[in-house]
Write an enzyme that holds these catalytic residues in place. Structure first.
Site, mmCIF file in Angstrom:
data_model
loop_
_atom_site.group_PDB
_atom_site.id
_atom_site.type_symbol
_atom_site.label_atom_id
_atom_site.label_comp_id
_atom_site.label_asym_id
_atom_site.label_seq_id
_atom_site.Cartn_x
_atom_site.Cartn_y
_atom_site.Cartn_z
ATOM 1 N N LEU A 173 -13.031 -12.543 -2.289
ATOM 2 C CA LEU A 173 -14.220 -12.656 -1.428
ATOM 3 C C LEU A 173 -15.318 -11.724 -1.927
ATOM 4 O O LEU A 173 -15.056 -10.670 -2.493
ATOM 5 C CB LEU A 173 -13.877 -12.327 0.026
ATOM 6 C CG LEU A 173 -13.405 -10.931 0.415
ATOM 7 C CD1 LEU A 173 -14.542 -9.948 0.557
ATOM 8 C CD2 LEU A 173 -12.639 -11.017 1.717
ATOM 9 N N CYS A 282 -16.331 -3.256 -7.014
ATOM 10 C CA CYS A 282 -15.330 -3.838 -7.916
ATOM 11 C C CYS A 282 -15.715 -3.908 -9.395
ATOM 12 O O CYS A 282 -14.901 -3.588 -10.251
ATOM 13 C CB CYS A 282 -14.984 -5.243 -7.441
ATOM 14 S SG CYS A 282 -13.940 -5.203 -5.984
HETATM 15 C C1 UDX Z 1 -10.876 -3.137 -1.457
HETATM 16 C C2 UDX Z 1 -9.691 -2.999 -2.346
HETATM 17 O O1 UDX Z 1 -8.642 -2.554 -1.618
HETATM 18 C C3 UDX Z 1 -10.067 -2.216 -3.546
HETATM 19 O O2 UDX Z 1 -9.001 -2.018 -4.389
HETATM 20 C C4 UDX Z 1 -11.078 -3.050 -4.218
HETATM 21 O O3 UDX Z 1 -11.401 -2.586 -5.472
HETATM 22 C C5 UDX Z 1 -12.275 -3.105 -3.351
HETATM 23 O O4 UDX Z 1 -11.929 -3.693 -2.173
HETATM 24 P P1 UDX Z 1 -12.230 -2.016 0.362
HETATM 25 O O5 UDX Z 1 -11.577 -2.751 1.485
HETATM 26 O O6 UDX Z 1 -13.569 -2.465 -0.069
HETATM 27 O O7 UDX Z 1 -11.257 -2.001 -0.880
HETATM 28 O O8 UDX Z 1 -12.174 -0.459 0.541
HETATM 29 P P2 UDX Z 1 -12.531 0.411 1.794
HETATM 30 O O9 UDX Z 1 -13.583 -0.266 2.599
HETATM 31 O O10 UDX Z 1 -12.748 1.774 1.262
HETATM 32 O O11 UDX Z 1 -11.189 0.369 2.670
HETATM 33 C C6 UDX Z 1 -10.003 0.984 2.324
HETATM 34 C C7 UDX Z 1 -9.428 1.607 3.593
HETATM 35 O O12 UDX Z 1 -8.109 2.087 3.332
HETATM 36 C C8 UDX Z 1 -10.215 2.776 4.146
HETATM 37 O O13 UDX Z 1 -10.613 2.489 5.474
HETATM 38 C C9 UDX Z 1 -9.230 3.949 4.108
HETATM 39 O O14 UDX Z 1 -9.371 4.843 5.201
HETATM 40 C C10 UDX Z 1 -7.902 3.243 4.132
HETATM 41 N N1 UDX Z 1 -6.795 4.033 3.583
HETATM 42 C C11 UDX Z 1 -6.884 4.590 2.366
HETATM 43 C C12 UDX Z 1 -5.623 4.167 4.335
HETATM 44 O O15 UDX Z 1 -5.534 3.679 5.458
HETATM 45 N N2 UDX Z 1 -4.565 4.824 3.786
HETATM 46 C C13 UDX Z 1 -4.637 5.415 2.565
HETATM 47 O O16 UDX Z 1 -3.660 6.016 2.126
HETATM 48 C C14 UDX Z 1 -5.830 5.295 1.838
HETATM 49 C C1 UDX Z 2 -17.387 -9.244 -6.347
HETATM 50 C C2 UDX Z 2 -16.828 -10.631 -6.718
HETATM 51 O O1 UDX Z 2 -17.863 -11.606 -6.643
HETATM 52 C C3 UDX Z 2 -15.676 -10.982 -5.783
HETATM 53 O O2 UDX Z 2 -15.092 -12.224 -6.175
HETATM 54 C C4 UDX Z 2 -14.625 -9.877 -5.865
HETATM 55 O O3 UDX Z 2 -13.554 -10.143 -5.000
HETATM 56 C C5 UDX Z 2 -15.246 -8.544 -5.520
HETATM 57 O O4 UDX Z 2 -16.350 -8.290 -6.383
HETATM 58 P P1 UDX Z 2 -19.027 -8.313 -4.489
HETATM 59 O O5 UDX Z 2 -19.020 -7.057 -5.300
HETATM 60 O O6 UDX Z 2 -18.787 -8.218 -3.028
HETATM 61 O O7 UDX Z 2 -17.951 -9.337 -5.051
HETATM 62 O O8 UDX Z 2 -20.456 -9.026 -4.653
HETATM 63 P P2 UDX Z 2 -21.119 -10.009 -5.735
HETATM 64 O O9 UDX Z 2 -21.771 -11.095 -4.982
HETATM 65 O O10 UDX Z 2 -20.201 -10.385 -6.807
HETATM 66 O O11 UDX Z 2 -22.293 -9.099 -6.315
HETATM 67 C C6 UDX Z 2 -22.041 -7.983 -7.164
HETATM 68 C C7 UDX Z 2 -23.345 -7.436 -7.706
HETATM 69 O O12 UDX Z 2 -23.944 -8.367 -8.594
HETATM 70 C C8 UDX Z 2 -24.396 -7.150 -6.624
HETATM 71 O O13 UDX Z 2 -25.038 -5.941 -6.913
HETATM 72 C C9 UDX Z 2 -25.356 -8.311 -6.746
HETATM 73 O O14 UDX Z 2 -26.652 -7.996 -6.324
HETATM 74 C C10 UDX Z 2 -25.302 -8.575 -8.236
HETATM 75 N N1 UDX Z 2 -25.683 -9.954 -8.580
HETATM 76 C C11 UDX Z 2 -24.932 -11.011 -8.159
HETATM 77 C C12 UDX Z 2 -26.818 -10.176 -9.352
HETATM 78 O O15 UDX Z 2 -27.509 -9.228 -9.758
HETATM 79 N N2 UDX Z 2 -27.140 -11.465 -9.681
HETATM 80 C C13 UDX Z 2 -26.398 -12.539 -9.290
HETATM 81 O O16 UDX Z 2 -26.748 -13.668 -9.664
HETATM 82 C C14 UDX Z 2 -25.263 -12.301 -8.497
#
Ligand code: UDX
Ligand code: UDX
Length: 470
Positions: A173, A282
């Site tokens: 996503l 990511c």
């Molecule tokens: C996700 C994926 O898990 C990460 O690997 C990927 O690269 C990006 O997307 P995301 O959901 O975006 O991460 O991260 P974040 O919003 O920081 O949420 C992670 C949560 O895990 C935090 O709320 C943190 O408090 C929690 N956490 C972390 C725990 O509950 N236990 C831990 O030991 C560490």
């Molecule tokens: C990305 C991947 O799309 C998703 O599949 C994965 O699971 C997590 O990483 P995300 O980082 O949430 O998702 O956003 P994305 O829409 O991919 O945008 C990433 C960055 O690229 C943003 O800074 C966005 O502004 C930039 N972007 C995207 C551009 O500059 N041009 C584009 O055409 C699309």
């Protein structure tokens, strides 16, 4: 719980209530009303926000998310800090904790720090009360399932007769469109060894997703596919951003070029918008992971190849910063610059790796006063990202967050558009430009301005990717 290897899933829990864990679990609860879903997190404040009566306060802003939460919360979807009891009572456990880039030791700056994933595996080994399916949701380096498996199946604390089945189920996503991506994914990927565990997870998704879209692979293919998808997407953006610079100098039009190449089915029309460089949690991290993996296996040329994608991303931010300084006569001291947009993309409150962070830091370094307007990002977040000492009077004056576009642009020498928020497409430039200090500049890094709206105004415009405005 699991008889004859036919896994019946009554309860799921997810460790990590972040951008991935929260929306993904909300969608499973929404679609599978007979499954109990509990989302747990160490962070007490975050959990209390997920439970907040006022849905405006959810810790993750995603269009469509609050409706789903209001329908499922406290029915088959709960949020808590009770990690132990959630693990004890679940048949399937998702790990969706963050995996930041290591900041010290071997692989610092490239490899992922797996300490949170490891501690989840230890908790699961300690508390799981029966056979359990463990699903890697976090983006992790290839072969992480091995580590999880070893911890689960050899831990001193693991129950003697409990079995663990590790699956890789990467999340594709994108923030801002998470709900739609979860509802209508291009594909769902499940990597694993145990057929029955794979089928148990597949059965959940197939409640609302066409079975043909559910791909089953071995664990390593699944883990590597996630890194590769993000690396390819990021590579497209670095590619198109290099072409934006060529357009500015040659007179080619970046939109025309993107359209022309995107109509070639082999290239495709998506992910061709040039901009101030990609951000998000990511892309950079996953490419760093690929670089680390390549070096680990002695593939140094491969590592160099992927490094270039990151180098170009930094270069794009750097060249935009320099250009702003140059257009403002090489001096930003005591000048006010309106920053329109701080999130890494529109429709999210997430700022991780946002290009705005580096560009703002560069402008602050040059002495500019910034007035930052973003409809969803708090000043608390901005201050953390820019390392501001908010208690210090000086910084407070130098950087502030504006409540409106108007406030941000008043008396400004320049406005820099860094996020493509919908409302920026509808700015009444004739009104707002009047209040700017002349000669004033607009730097449009997201292609939001229709030039016909601005060319009769006493205002200078630079648009990323267009020669006429360079
Ligand atoms: C996700 C994926 O898990 C990460 O690997 C990927 O690269 C990006 O997307 P995301 O959901 O975006 O991460 O991260 P974040 O919003 O920081 O949420 C992670 C949560 O895990 C935090 O709320 C943190 O408090 C929690 N956490 C972390 C725990 O509950 N236990 C831990 O030991 C560490
Ligand atoms: C990305 C991947 O799309 C998703 O599949 C994965 O699971 C997590 O990483 P995300 O980082 O949430 O998702 O956003 P994305 O829409 O991919 O945008 C990433 C960055 O690229 C943003 O800074 C966005 O502004 C930039 N972007 C995207 C551009 O500059 N041009 C584009 O055409 C699309």
């Amino acid at each position: 719980m699991f008889e004859n290897n036919n896994f019946k899933i009554n309860k799921i829990c997810c460790i990590g209530a972040g951008y991935v864990g929260g929306p993904t679990m909300a969608m499973i609860a929404f679609k599978c009303k007979d499954i109990k879903v509990e989302v747990v997190d160490l962070d007490k404040k975050k959990i209390s926000l997920w439970n907040d009566k006022n849905l405006e306060n959810l810790p993750v802003f995603e269009p469509g998310l609050s409706q789903i939460i209001s329908e499922c919360r406290n029915k088959n979807l709960t949020f808590s800090n009770n990690i132990k009891s959630a693990i004890e009572t679940s048949d399937m456990i998702f790990i969706a904790v963050n995996t930041p880039t290591k900041s010290s030791g071997i692989g610092a700056g490239e490899a992922s720090d797996l300490r949170f994933v490891e501690s989840c595996a230890r908790d699961i080994a300690l508390y799981a009360s029966d056979n359990t399916i463990v699903v890697e949701k976090s983006t992790i380096p290839v072969k992480t399932a091995d580590i999880i498996n070893k911890i689960l199946n050899t831990s001193n604390n693991s129950k003697k007769d409990s079995k663990f089945y590790v699956l890789s189920n990467p999340e594709f996503l994108a923030e801002g469109t998470a709900i739609n991506d979860l509802l209508n994914p291009n594909r769902v990927l499940i990597g694993g060894e145990n057929h029955y565990a794979i089928e148990a997870l597949s059965d959940i998704y197939s409640v609302w997703i066409d079975k043909k879209k559910i791909i089953k692979t071995n664990v390593w293919s699944s883990e590597l596919s996630k890194l590769t998808a993000n690396a390819f997407l990021a590579q497209r953006l670095s590619s198109v951003n290099t072409i934006s610079a060529i357009c500015e100098t040659t007179g080619a039009n970046i939109k025309e070029v993107s359209k022309a190449i995107g109509m070639d089915k082999r290239i495709g029309e998506y992910f061709l918008n040039h901009g101030p460089g990609f951000g998000g949690s990511c892309f950079k991290k996953d490419i760093l992971n690929l670089i680390y993996l390549s070096k680990f296996y002695g593939l140094f040329e491969v590592a160099e190849y992927w490094k270039q994608v990151l180098k170009i991303n930094d270069w794009q931010k750097e060249r935009i910063s320099k250009l702003i300084v140059n257009k403002l006569f090489g001096n930003l001291k005591s000048k006010k610059i309106a920053i329109l947009g701080f999130a890494f993309k529109a429709n999210t409150n997430d700022t991780r790796e946002s290009s705005a962070i580096d560009i703002c830091k560069n402008l602050i370094e040059e002495g500019a006063n910034l007035s930052i307007y973003d409809p969803k990002v708090s000043f608390e977040r901005i201050a953390l990202d820019l390392n501001l000492d908010v208690a210090g009077e000086d910084q407070n004056k130098k950087v502030n967050s504006a409540k409106s576009i108007e406030e941000s642009m008043k008396n400004a020498d320049a406005a820099v558009i860094l996020t493509e928020w919908e409302e920026f497409f509808n700015i009444e430039w004739n009104l707002f430009s009047e209040s700017m200090r002349k000669p004033a500049w607009i730097f449009d890094c997201r292609d939001v301005i229709r030039t016909s709206e601005i060319d009769h105004l006493k205002i200078n415009l630079w648009k990323c990717g267009y020669a006429k405005f360079s």
